[in-house]
Design a protein around this motif. Sequence first.
Motif, PDB file in Angstrom:
ATOM      1  N   LYS A   1       0.839  -1.200   0.000  1.00  0.00           N
ATOM      2  CA  LYS A   1       0.000   0.000   0.000  1.00  0.00           C
ATOM      3  C   LYS A   1       0.879   1.258   0.000  1.00  0.00           C
ATOM      4  CE  LYS A   1      -4.106  -1.930   2.227  1.00  0.00           C
ATOM      5  NZ  LYS A   1      -3.940  -3.144   1.478  1.00  0.00           N
ATOM      6  N   GLY A   2       2.195   1.049   0.211  1.00  0.00           N
ATOM      7  CA  GLY A   2       3.140   2.154   0.164  1.00  0.00           C
ATOM      8  C   GLY A   2       3.898   2.327   1.461  1.00  0.00           C
ATOM      9  N   GLY A   3       5.233   2.314   1.381  1.00  0.00           N
ATOM     10  CA  GLY A   3       6.091   2.606   2.534  1.00  0.00           C
ATOM     11  C   GLY A   3       6.451   1.397   3.380  1.00  0.00           C
ATOM     12  N   GLU A   4       5.974   0.194   3.033  1.00  0.00           N
ATOM     13  CA  GLU A   4       6.228  -0.975   3.890  1.00  0.00           C
ATOM     14  C   GLU A   4       7.612  -1.585   3.639  1.00  0.00           C
ATOM     15  OE1 GLU A   4       1.823  -1.330   2.545  1.00  0.00           O
ATOM     16  OE2 GLU A   4       3.764  -0.917   1.600  1.00  0.00           O
ATOM     17  N   ILE A   5       8.110  -2.252   4.664  1.00  0.00           N
ATOM     18  CA  ILE A   5       9.223  -3.189   4.505  1.00  0.00           C
ATOM     19  C   ILE A   5       8.664  -4.557   4.886  1.00  0.00           C
ATOM     20  CG2 ILE A   5      11.492  -3.923   5.303  1.00  0.00           C
ATOM     21  CD1 ILE A   5      12.204  -1.038   5.785  1.00  0.00           C
ATOM     22  N   PHE A   6       8.575  -5.442   3.907  1.00  0.00           N
ATOM     23  CA  PHE A   6       8.034  -6.779   4.136  1.00  0.00           C
ATOM     24  C   PHE A   6       9.149  -7.727   4.562  1.00  0.00           C
ATOM     25  CE2 PHE A   6       5.020  -4.807   1.258  1.00  0.00           C
ATOM     26  CZ  PHE A   6       3.791  -5.203   1.789  1.00  0.00           C
ATOM     27  N   ILE A   7       8.795  -8.607   5.496  1.00  0.00           N
ATOM     28  CA  ILE A   7       9.782  -9.539   6.053  1.00  0.00           C
ATOM     29  C   ILE A   7       9.184 -10.941   6.051  1.00  0.00           C
ATOM     30  CG2 ILE A   7      11.159 -10.119   8.088  1.00  0.00           C
ATOM     31  CD1 ILE A   7      10.613  -7.084   8.880  1.00  0.00           C
ATOM     32  N   LEU A   8       9.995 -11.913   5.670  1.00  0.00           N
ATOM     33  CA  LEU A   8       9.546 -13.306   5.693  1.00  0.00           C
ATOM     34  C   LEU A   8       9.927 -13.961   7.014  1.00  0.00           C
ATOM     35  CD1 LEU A   8       8.491 -15.923   4.308  1.00  0.00           C
ATOM     36  CD2 LEU A   8      10.827 -16.285   3.508  1.00  0.00           C
ATOM     37  N   ASP A   9       8.996 -14.737   7.543  1.00  0.00           N
ATOM     38  CA  ASP A   9       9.328 -15.587   8.688  1.00  0.00           C
ATOM     39  C   ASP A   9      10.223 -16.706   8.173  1.00  0.00           C
ATOM     40  OD1 ASP A   9       9.505 -17.257  10.835  1.00  0.00           O
ATOM     41  OD2 ASP A   9       7.375 -17.756  10.928  1.00  0.00           O
ATOM     42  N   MET A  10      11.507 -16.593   8.441  1.00  0.00           N
ATOM     43  CA  MET A  10      12.475 -17.528   7.874  1.00  0.00           C
ATOM     44  C   MET A  10      12.801 -18.686   8.804  1.00  0.00           C
ATOM     45  SD  MET A  10      15.012 -14.819   6.002  1.00  0.00           S
ATOM     46  CE  MET A  10      14.980 -13.653   7.353  1.00  0.00           C
ATOM     47  N   GLY A  11      12.003 -18.871   9.859  1.00  0.00           N
ATOM     48  CA  GLY A  11      12.265 -19.976  10.769  1.00  0.00           C
ATOM     49  C   GLY A  11      13.455 -19.683  11.653  1.00  0.00           C
ATOM     50  N   ASN A  12      14.129 -20.736  12.057  1.00  0.00           N
ATOM     51  CA  ASN A  12      15.280 -20.588  12.940  1.00  0.00           C
ATOM     52  C   ASN A  12      16.555 -20.361  12.137  1.00  0.00           C
ATOM     53  OD1 ASN A  12      13.779 -21.069  15.320  1.00  0.00           O
ATOM     54  ND2 ASN A  12      13.818 -23.265  14.892  1.00  0.00           N
ATOM     55  N   PRO A  13      17.473 -19.548  12.669  1.00  0.00           N
ATOM     56  CA  PRO A  13      18.748 -19.375  11.972  1.00  0.00           C
ATOM     57  C   PRO A  13      19.549 -20.673  11.986  1.00  0.00           C
ATOM     58  CG  PRO A  13      18.819 -18.320  14.126  1.00  0.00           C
ATOM     59  CD  PRO A  13      17.408 -18.764  13.912  1.00  0.00           C
ATOM     60  N   VAL A  14      20.420 -20.813  11.004  1.00  0.00           N
ATOM     61  CA  VAL A  14      21.197 -22.038  10.838  1.00  0.00           C
ATOM     62  C   VAL A  14      22.672 -21.726  11.081  1.00  0.00           C
ATOM     63  CG1 VAL A  14      21.893 -23.827   9.195  1.00  0.00           C
ATOM     64  CG2 VAL A  14      19.560 -22.914   9.150  1.00  0.00           C
ATOM     65  N   LYS A  15      23.334 -22.572  11.864  1.00  0.00           N
ATOM     66  CA  LYS A  15      24.770 -22.427  12.065  1.00  0.00           C
ATOM     67  C   LYS A  15      25.496 -22.798  10.779  1.00  0.00           C
ATOM     68  CE  LYS A  15      26.349 -22.790  16.839  1.00  0.00           C
ATOM     69  NZ  LYS A  15      27.173 -23.585  17.763  1.00  0.00           N
ATOM     70  N   ILE A  16      26.384 -21.936  10.323  1.00  0.00           N
ATOM     71  CA  ILE A  16      27.102 -22.186   9.082  1.00  0.00           C
ATOM     72  C   ILE A  16      27.926 -23.464   9.176  1.00  0.00           C
ATOM     73  CG2 ILE A  16      28.796 -21.286   7.458  1.00  0.00           C
ATOM     74  CD1 ILE A  16      26.188 -19.769   7.450  1.00  0.00           C
ATOM     75  N   VAL A  17      28.528 -23.705  10.327  1.00  0.00           N
ATOM     76  CA  VAL A  17      29.352 -24.912  10.469  1.00  0.00           C
ATOM     77  C   VAL A  17      28.486 -26.165  10.433  1.00  0.00           C
ATOM     78  CG1 VAL A  17      29.331 -24.936  13.011  1.00  0.00           C
ATOM     79  CG2 VAL A  17      31.253 -25.962  11.768  1.00  0.00           C
ATOM     80  N   ASP A  18      27.266 -26.095  10.973  1.00  0.00           N
ATOM     81  CA  ASP A  18      26.359 -27.250  10.898  1.00  0.00           C
ATOM     82  C   ASP A  18      25.950 -27.516   9.449  1.00  0.00           C
ATOM     83  OD1 ASP A  18      26.490 -27.558  13.602  1.00  0.00           O
ATOM     84  OD2 ASP A  18      24.578 -26.553  14.023  1.00  0.00           O
ATOM     85  N   LEU A  19      25.731 -26.435   8.704  1.00  0.00           N
ATOM     86  CA  LEU A  19      25.383 -26.572   7.297  1.00  0.00           C
ATOM     87  C   LEU A  19      26.532 -27.254   6.541  1.00  0.00           C
ATOM     88  CD1 LEU A  19      23.672 -23.831   5.213  1.00  0.00           C
ATOM     89  CD2 LEU A  19      25.684 -24.961   4.310  1.00  0.00           C
ATOM     90  N   ALA A  20      27.753 -26.855   6.843  1.00  0.00           N
ATOM     91  CA  ALA A  20      28.918 -27.461   6.193  1.00  0.00           C
ATOM     92  C   ALA A  20      29.022 -28.946   6.538  1.00  0.00           C
ATOM     93  CB  ALA A  20      30.190 -26.726   6.632  1.00  0.00           C
ATOM     94  N   LYS A  21      28.794 -29.276   7.810  1.00  0.00           N
ATOM     95  CA  LYS A  21      28.865 -30.682   8.235  1.00  0.00           C
ATOM     96  C   LYS A  21      27.787 -31.518   7.561  1.00  0.00           C
ATOM     97  CE  LYS A  21      30.960 -29.798  12.773  1.00  0.00           C
ATOM     98  NZ  LYS A  21      30.738 -29.789  14.255  1.00  0.00           N
ATOM     99  N   ASP A  22      26.581 -30.942   7.442  1.00  0.00           N
ATOM    100  CA  ASP A  22      25.484 -31.660   6.772  1.00  0.00           C
ATOM    101  C   ASP A  22      25.853 -31.978   5.326  1.00  0.00           C
ATOM    102  OD1 ASP A  22      23.863 -31.761   8.966  1.00  0.00           O
ATOM    103  OD2 ASP A  22      22.612 -30.058   8.403  1.00  0.00           O
ATOM    104  N   LEU A  23      26.416 -30.999   4.627  1.00  0.00           N
ATOM    105  CA  LEU A  23      26.785 -31.219   3.227  1.00  0.00           C
ATOM    106  C   LEU A  23      27.860 -32.289   3.100  1.00  0.00           C
ATOM    107  CD1 LEU A  23      26.816 -27.581   1.828  1.00  0.00           C
ATOM    108  CD2 LEU A  23      25.254 -29.409   1.197  1.00  0.00           C
TER     109      LEU A  23
END
Length: 625
Positions: A499-521
């Motif tokens: 409608k004008g002037g908004e900043i929209f934000i997505l509920d992105m869930g929980n943040p992810v540890k970068i090192v956990d992401l690396a271990k998963d891969l």
Amino acid sequence: MNSKQKRTIILILIDIALISLSVLWAYLLRFEYSVPSFYWQFVPYAALSYALLTVLIYHWYHLYKKIWAYVSVGELYTLIKANVISTAVLLITNHIVQISVGKNIIPRSIFLISFFIMTLAIGGSRLAWRLFHDRFFLGDLKEGDRRTLVVGAGDAGALVIKELRNTTHFYPVAMIDDDPEKLGLEILGVPIVGNRNDIPRIVKQLKVQDIIIAMPSVSRQELRKIIDICKTTGAQVKILPASVKDILEGKLSVKIRDVSVEDLLGRDPVKVDLEEISDYLKGRVVLVTGAGGSIGSELSRQIARFHPKQLLLLGHGENSIYSIEMELRNKYPDLELEPIIADIQDKSRIEMIFRKYRPQVVFHAAAHKHVPLMEKNPSEAIKNNVFGTKNIAEAAHDFGAERFVLISTDKAVNPTSVMGTTKRIAEMFIQSLDKVSQTKFAAVRFGNVLGSRGSVVPLFKKQIEQGGPVTVTHPEMVRFFMTIPEAVQLVIQAGAMAKGGEIFILDMGNPVKIVDLAKDLIRLSGLRVDEDIKIKYTGIRPGEKLYEEILTKEEGARNTKHDRIFIAKPTDIDYAQMNEKITQLVDVLDNDDDTIKQKLKEIVPTYQYNPLIDKQKEKYEPVKI
């Protein structure tokens, strides 16, 4: 009666027969094949009582739920234990009866001999079935074939088994399904041997090298749970992404892919209101800046579905614009496309484009986004992210565009980098411009986009392919992550809701540890962390945070009709003042980096110039939606 019940009854009858024959043979051995008539009359009683009691104890120990084609030492140990208990109970019972009647009705040796015979008979039958099964079902396992476990014994699982048998070097040795009614059944000769909790045991027992998850309709949350179990096994994990309906209708082949980080997010993707989107895009002239980039190209793909009158693809790099243009021309031959090579910093060129094409909806995705690079080149970040945005936004205002959507980032919140600060200034400018314009200006703020150019995931995959090490900046660094389609759907939905002037934000869930992401891969590649692939910590780079945020404390947030989208409370920013502050940036562009950063801090007071990273962790208090 279902097949599982029939199977159980057949096994019980076989066991009763084997135990009864064991008792009979025990009598023959005990009396050297000449059983006295007095003892002979009690043979049926001894055989029946022994058989029924033993079968009950087998049932108690769940031995009839085991798949004996995969018998192991553990199952045989349980069988022996059950036989010991039944033998001990009958010995005690026989002793009590003997005292009561004063006669030795059944010699104690009968039970002891029976114990050894029936243990050999029943255990041997199970072991023989496994040897037969391995020979019959696994006999055509060729050298180089990879032993494969298929998770999901539905229609998709059946298609995967058929495909693996016909065309690939993956050899299906077993299947997994959570439906207890399917346990013990087979699909195309492949047995269903347990549920998801049995996966680690089955992988170890059958020496499985690859796991294929054939459950395309399962929710992201459930898929994440299954992947979490699979990644503990050391096997490579793959997935069937297409629905059975699409495969059967010929839209897609049975294409199995590696598990991606998108599958690990543990939440369903954002869903958009297609009708609402269609209304504001259909029949409109739509401009996408940065159309050759990761976000811009996906925006162009999804916008093309909604039949715009004309789609303008604006970018600075000719190769990337050519690539997305050819892709869309092939897929949407009737769509009017206009590739435009232009620099958003060139104000006159931008005005000429708007004057010629008169775009009604503008998606501004063009930006410099690489944090460490912009830290070393702050003037270029300002030129592109601030002045470039100003040029596009003012042209949209001057030439009467209906809507303008800025692609922003969570790095604009309490920024510690030049890139994040310039994106925050861009947000502030369009919010101020919205107050004096008929055009509806809005921004969309989201986290890291998986798979985008320059993101961490492609880097990790490349490092794993090269044998490591995988480089992580800090063991405590965390990020919010989104898929590219999620980010783009949010942007398009925001355009409909603005409608004008908004900043929209997505509920992105929980943040992810970068090192956990690396271990998963690493694990999902069938490799071991710190054994096959090392993780190397390189230190936080200039401008980076340990933690990202999605809201400033002043903004707060309110709900929208979309349960995954929120709106930051608009800030009161005067257009004239904001325009003056941005104009002042021109005067410092040729100065040293410190002077430029100090000027940025005057415009964005929350900019943490030269932040103390260690203290940031202690002070960090994420603002929750």
